[in-house]
Design a protein around this motif. Structure first.
Motif, PDB file in Angstrom:
ATOM      1  N   ARG A   1       0.842  -1.201   0.000  1.00 50.13           N
ATOM      2  CA  ARG A   1       0.000   0.000   0.000  1.00 50.13           C
ATOM      3  C   ARG A   1       0.869   1.239   0.000  1.00 50.13           C
ATOM      4  O   ARG A   1       1.797   1.352   0.807  1.00 50.13           O
ATOM      5  CB  ARG A   1      -0.932   0.016   1.211  1.00 50.13           C
ATOM      6  CG  ARG A   1      -1.964   1.160   1.142  1.00 50.13           C
ATOM      7  CD  ARG A   1      -3.040   1.041   2.204  1.00 50.13           C
ATOM      8  NE  ARG A   1      -2.520   1.298   3.529  1.00 50.13           N
ATOM      9  CZ  ARG A   1      -2.654   0.490   4.574  1.00 50.13           C
ATOM     10  NH1 ARG A   1      -3.269  -0.664   4.419  1.00 50.13           N
ATOM     11  NH2 ARG A   1      -2.173   0.817   5.755  1.00 50.13           N
ATOM     12  N   SER A   2       0.574   2.156  -0.896  1.00 52.80           N
ATOM     13  CA  SER A   2       1.288   3.422  -0.960  1.00 52.80           C
ATOM     14  C   SER A   2       0.290   4.537  -1.227  1.00 52.80           C
ATOM     15  O   SER A   2      -0.446   4.494  -2.221  1.00 52.80           O
ATOM     16  CB  SER A   2       2.345   3.395  -2.067  1.00 52.80           C
ATOM     17  OG  SER A   2       2.953   4.664  -2.211  1.00 52.80           O
ATOM     18  N   SER A   3       0.262   5.516  -0.335  1.00 48.82           N
ATOM     19  CA  SER A   3      -0.674   6.631  -0.493  1.00 48.82           C
ATOM     20  C   SER A   3       0.039   7.935  -0.850  1.00 48.82           C
ATOM     21  O   SER A   3      -0.593   8.973  -0.954  1.00 48.82           O
ATOM     22  CB  SER A   3      -1.477   6.827   0.801  1.00 48.82           C
ATOM     23  OG  SER A   3      -0.617   7.070   1.900  1.00 48.82           O
ATOM     24  N   ARG A   4       1.374   7.876  -1.011  1.00 50.31           N
ATOM     25  CA  ARG A   4       2.092   9.087  -1.383  1.00 50.31           C
ATOM     26  C   ARG A   4       3.324   8.743  -2.221  1.00 50.31           C
ATOM     27  O   ARG A   4       3.882   7.653  -2.131  1.00 50.31           O
ATOM     28  CB  ARG A   4       2.514   9.884  -0.147  1.00 50.31           C
ATOM     29  CG  ARG A   4       3.577   9.215   0.704  1.00 50.31           C
ATOM     30  CD  ARG A   4       3.847  10.003   1.987  1.00 50.31           C
ATOM     31  NE  ARG A   4       4.867   9.368   2.816  1.00 50.31           N
ATOM     32  CZ  ARG A   4       6.145   9.746   2.832  1.00 50.31           C
ATOM     33  NH1 ARG A   4       6.545  10.765   2.079  1.00 50.31           N
ATOM     34  NH2 ARG A   4       7.017   9.135   3.615  1.00 50.31           N
ATOM     35  N   SER A   5       3.713   9.688  -3.032  1.00 51.18           N
ATOM     36  CA  SER A   5       4.918   9.579  -3.848  1.00 51.18           C
ATOM     37  C   SER A   5       5.711  10.871  -3.715  1.00 51.18           C
ATOM     38  O   SER A   5       5.143  11.929  -3.427  1.00 51.18           O
ATOM     39  CB  SER A   5       4.559   9.331  -5.318  1.00 51.18           C
ATOM     40  OG  SER A   5       3.945   8.071  -5.492  1.00 51.18           O
ATOM     41  N   VAL A   6       7.014  10.784  -3.918  1.00 48.61           N
ATOM     42  CA  VAL A   6       7.879  11.959  -3.799  1.00 48.61           C
ATOM     43  C   VAL A   6       8.797  12.036  -5.015  1.00 48.61           C
ATOM     44  O   VAL A   6       9.050  11.028  -5.685  1.00 48.61           O
ATOM     45  CB  VAL A   6       8.732  11.903  -2.507  1.00 48.61           C
ATOM     46  CG1 VAL A   6       7.841  11.925  -1.270  1.00 48.61           C
ATOM     47  CG2 VAL A   6       9.612  10.650  -2.489  1.00 48.61           C
ATOM     48  N   ALA A   7       9.282  13.224  -5.275  1.00 52.97           N
ATOM     49  CA  ALA A   7      10.255  13.395  -6.354  1.00 52.97           C
ATOM     50  C   ALA A   7      11.591  12.820  -5.920  1.00 52.97           C
ATOM     51  O   ALA A   7      12.023  13.014  -4.778  1.00 52.97           O
ATOM     52  CB  ALA A   7      10.402  14.874  -6.690  1.00 52.97           C
ATOM     53  N   ALA A   8      12.255  12.110  -6.803  1.00 54.58           N
ATOM     54  CA  ALA A   8      13.536  11.475  -6.465  1.00 54.58           C
ATOM     55  C   ALA A   8      14.558  12.503  -6.014  1.00 54.58           C
ATOM     56  O   ALA A   8      15.372  12.238  -5.114  1.00 54.58           O
ATOM     57  CB  ALA A   8      14.058  10.674  -7.653  1.00 54.58           C
ATOM     58  N   SER A   9      14.519  13.676  -6.601  1.00 57.98           N
ATOM     59  CA  SER A   9      15.509  14.707  -6.276  1.00 57.98           C
ATOM     60  C   SER A   9      15.305  15.329  -4.905  1.00 57.98           C
ATOM     61  O   SER A   9      16.185  16.019  -4.398  1.00 57.98           O
ATOM     62  CB  SER A   9      15.472  15.808  -7.341  1.00 57.98           C
ATOM     63  OG  SER A   9      14.179  16.400  -7.395  1.00 57.98           O
ATOM     64  N   SER A  10      14.138  15.075  -4.279  1.00 67.30           N
ATOM     65  CA  SER A  10      13.831  15.718  -2.992  1.00 67.30           C
ATOM     66  C   SER A  10      14.148  14.857  -1.789  1.00 67.30           C
ATOM     67  O   SER A  10      14.014  15.301  -0.647  1.00 67.30           O
ATOM     68  CB  SER A  10      12.345  16.100  -2.953  1.00 67.30           C
ATOM     69  OG  SER A  10      11.522  14.933  -2.897  1.00 67.30           O
ATOM     70  N   VAL A  11      14.568  13.607  -2.007  1.00 64.79           N
ATOM     71  CA  VAL A  11      14.790  12.689  -0.894  1.00 64.79           C
ATOM     72  C   VAL A  11      16.127  11.966  -1.017  1.00 64.79           C
ATOM     73  O   VAL A  11      16.766  11.965  -2.075  1.00 64.79           O
ATOM     74  CB  VAL A  11      13.658  11.631  -0.798  1.00 64.79           C
ATOM     75  CG1 VAL A  11      12.350  12.274  -0.390  1.00 64.79           C
ATOM     76  CG2 VAL A  11      13.508  10.885  -2.121  1.00 64.79           C
ATOM     77  N   MET A  12      16.536  11.355   0.103  1.00 57.16           N
ATOM     78  CA  MET A  12      17.716  10.509   0.154  1.00 57.16           C
ATOM     79  C   MET A  12      17.270   9.092   0.521  1.00 57.16           C
ATOM     80  O   MET A  12      16.220   8.905   1.120  1.00 57.16           O
ATOM     81  CB  MET A  12      18.700  11.012   1.213  1.00 57.16           C
ATOM     82  CG  MET A  12      19.072  12.477   1.114  1.00 57.16           C
ATOM     83  SD  MET A  12      20.164  12.993   2.496  1.00 57.16           S
ATOM     84  CE  MET A  12      19.042  12.851   3.906  1.00 57.16           C
ATOM     85  N   ARG A  13      18.102   8.108   0.172  1.00 55.33           N
ATOM     86  CA  ARG A  13      17.844   6.731   0.586  1.00 55.33           C
ATOM     87  C   ARG A  13      19.035   6.234   1.386  1.00 55.33           C
ATOM     88  O   ARG A  13      20.158   6.728   1.217  1.00 55.33           O
ATOM     89  CB  ARG A  13      17.627   5.819  -0.626  1.00 55.33           C
ATOM     90  CG  ARG A  13      18.886   5.628  -1.464  1.00 55.33           C
ATOM     91  CD  ARG A  13      18.706   4.622  -2.569  1.00 55.33           C
ATOM     92  NE  ARG A  13      19.958   4.389  -3.304  1.00 55.33           N
ATOM     93  CZ  ARG A  13      20.089   3.555  -4.319  1.00 55.33           C
ATOM     94  NH1 ARG A  13      19.040   2.866  -4.761  1.00 55.33           N
ATOM     95  NH2 ARG A  13      21.261   3.392  -4.917  1.00 55.33           N
ATOM     96  N   VAL A  14      18.811   5.239   2.231  1.00 59.34           N
ATOM     97  CA  VAL A  14      19.934   4.654   2.954  1.00 59.34           C
ATOM     98  C   VAL A  14      20.815   3.911   1.960  1.00 59.34           C
ATOM     99  O   VAL A  14      20.330   3.326   0.984  1.00 59.34           O
ATOM    100  CB  VAL A  14      19.476   3.698   4.082  1.00 59.34           C
ATOM    101  CG1 VAL A  14      18.853   4.448   5.228  1.00 59.34           C
ATOM    102  CG2 VAL A  14      18.526   2.638   3.560  1.00 59.34           C
ATOM    103  N   ALA A  15      22.117   3.946   2.191  1.00 61.31           N
ATOM    104  CA  ALA A  15      23.070   3.258   1.327  1.00 61.31           C
ATOM    105  C   ALA A  15      22.858   1.747   1.413  1.00 61.31           C
ATOM    106  O   ALA A  15      22.322   1.230   2.392  1.00 61.31           O
ATOM    107  CB  ALA A  15      24.496   3.630   1.718  1.00 61.31           C
TER     108      ALA A  15
END
Length: 388
Positions: A252-266
Motif C-alpha cells: 500500500r502506498s498513499s504518497r509519492s515523492v520526487a527522487a531529487s527531494s529525498v535521500m535513501r539509505v546506502a
C-alpha cells in the motif's frame, strides 16, 4: 556484483532430516569467503570485479584464493554432472544471488541444510548474514563487513562518555530504520538536535545517498505506508523493497515523492540495519505499547532489545542450521543477561519447515530459548513476567 532475484523465491520442501556436515562444508565456506573477499574489494576499495588473474602492480583481478575457490566449485559440479558454475566469476556471483539449492545441488548443500540459503542480497549486491557466518574462521577472513561499514561511526561515538555514546547509537539506528527514505528536513528534525554535529554529519554523508531516477515509477518514487521505504513495480502492482514488510503486510502506498527531494539509505545500511530492523522495531514498539520497559539496542547493540535481565536477539537467517552453528559457537551479547531469547519473526518461521526445532537441535545448548516474535511478546508482556 550482478543483481538478480531475492532470497526465498523458491518453495520450501521438507528438510527436517538434515544433519550437520563436517569437512564437506569447507566447499561452501570457501565459496562464501570468495564472496566476502570480492565484496570488500568492491565496497571499500572501489575496485571492479574482474575475471583476470591479479598480477604484481595490477589493481584488479582474482587472487590465488579466489581461483582455488572457483576451482573447487568447478570440480564439485563436474563430479555431480552439473554445469561448470565455477568457470566464470561474474556468472558465479550472479548465481550466488539465488538459493544454493537451485543451482548447486551438491550433497554438501543438502546435508548442511543450505538449499534455501542465498550468499548475495539480490537487490543490493551485498553478502548476506549467512555468507559472513559461513565464511567465519576461513583462512584470510578478518573483520566482518558490518564492522568495516560502521567503523567511522563507532569511532566517533567512542569519543563521548559511554552513556551518551550508547544513547546516540540507539537514536541514530532507530531513526535510520524508521526512515529508509527521507528528505533533508526530516533528517534535520530527527537527528541534528538529538546528536552531535560530528555524528549526524557522518550519517548524512555515509549512511544516505541520492535516490536514483531508476527508482521512479511514473516519474516519482512511491513510498510504502507501512515501513517508509521506496516501492517498486512488481508483477501485480507496487511492491515494497523491504522483505520483512512484503512478508507481513499487503502492498500500500498513499504518497509519492520526487527522487531529487529525498535521500535513501546506502545499500550496506539497508542490509545490516533496515532489513532486520523492521522486525526489531515491531517487537520493541509492541513491548512498549504493552507497558513493558524495553530498551532498544542497549550498550551500542549488545543485543537488539533488553527487558530487565532478559536479552533478546532477533535473527532472520534462511537456514536454521547456519544460525544454530553461529549460536553454538558464541551467544555474543546475550551472555550479559540471565534470560536469553533468540527470536525469529513469525513470517519467517512459517516459511521454513520445522525452523525452531532445527535451530534448537543444531544450537545444542539449553541456556538460550528460541521463540517466535509473537511468543516472545506474549511471554514478556504477561503479568507473570513481572515486566508488564
Amino acid at each position: 556484483m550482478r543483481q538478480a532475484m531475492h532470497a526465498g523465491a523458491t518453495e520450501h520442501g521438507d528438510e527436517s532430516g538434515f544433519h550437520e556436515s563436517t569437512n564437506n562444508d569447507r566447499l561452501i565456506a570457501s565459496l562464501a569467503a570468495l564472496v566476502i573477499r570480492l565484496a570488500r574489494m568492491s565496497l571499500f576499495e572501489g575496485k571492479m570485479v574482474s575475471g583476470t588473474s591479479r598480477t604484481h602492480g595490477s589493481p584488479v583481478g582474482l587472487g590465488p584464493d579466489d581461483r582455488r575457490a572457483m576451482g573447487a566449485i568447478s570440480r564439485a559440479c563436474l563430479i555431480q554432472g552439473l554445469p561448470d558454475h565455477g568457470a566464470e566469476i561474474h556468472d558465479l556471483l550472479a548465481l550466488c544471488t539465488r538459493p544454493l539449492g537451485e543451482w548447486l545441488t551438491l550433497p554438501e548443500v543438502v546435508h548442511a541444510g543450505l538449499n534455501h540459503t542465498v550468499l548475495i542480497h539480490a537487490d543490493d549486491g551485498i553478502p548476506t548474514a549467512e555468507a559472513e557466518e559461513l565464511a567465519a574462521g576461513f583462512t584470510g577472513m578478518t573483520a566482518a563487513i558490518e564492522e568495516q561499514l560502521f567503523a567511522r561511526f563507532m569511532d566517533v561515538l567512542s569519543r563521548h562518555p559511554e552513556g551518551q555514546a550508547n544513547a546516540y547509537y540507539t537514536k541514530v539506528r532507530d531513526f535510520v530504520v524508521r526512515n529508509p527514505v527521507c528528505n533533508l528536513d526530516d533528517f534535520k528534525l530527527g537527528l541534528t538536535e538529538e546528536v552531535p554535529a560530528r555524528v549526524w554529519l557522518i550519517i548524512q554523508r555515509e549512511f544516505y545517498e541520492a535516490v536514483p531516477t531508476g527508482w521512479c515509477v511514473d516519474g516519482t518514487v512511491p513510498i510504502c505506508d507501512h515501513c517508509g521505504n521506496a516501492m517498486k513495480k512488481g508483477r501485480a502492482g507496487l511492491v515494497c523493497r523491504t522483505a520483512a514488510c512484503v512478508a507481513t503486510y499487503p502492498a500500500r502506498s498513499s504518497r509519492s515523492v520526487a527522487a531529487s527531494s529525498v535521500m535513501r539509505v546506502a545499500r550496506g545500511i539497508r542490509q545490516y540495519w533496515v532489513e532486520p530492523g523492521i522486525d526489531e522495531l515491531r517487537l520493541y514498539d509492541a513491548l512498549r505499547a504493552s507497558g513493558t520497559p524495553a530498551e532498544l539496542y542497549p550498550f551500542r547493540d549488545r543485543v537488539d532489545i533488553a527487558v530487565g535481565d532478559t536479552g533478546i536477539d532477533l535473527k532472520t537467517y534462511v537456514s536454521p542450521e547456519t544460525l544454530g552453528q553461529k549460536f553454538k559457537r558464541s551467544i555474543g551479547g546475550l551472555a550479559y543477561y540471565a534470560q536469553r531469547l533468540l527470536v525469529i519473526p513469525d513470517w519467517h518461521v512459517a516459511s521454513v519447515p520445522s525452523y525452531l526445532y532445527r535451530l534448537t537441535r543444531t544450537m545444542g545448548r539449553d541456556d538460550v530459548t528460541c521463540l517466535t516474535v509473537s511468543e516472545a511478546l506474549a511471554r514478556l508482556g504477561s503479568k507473570e513476567s513481572g515486566y508488564a
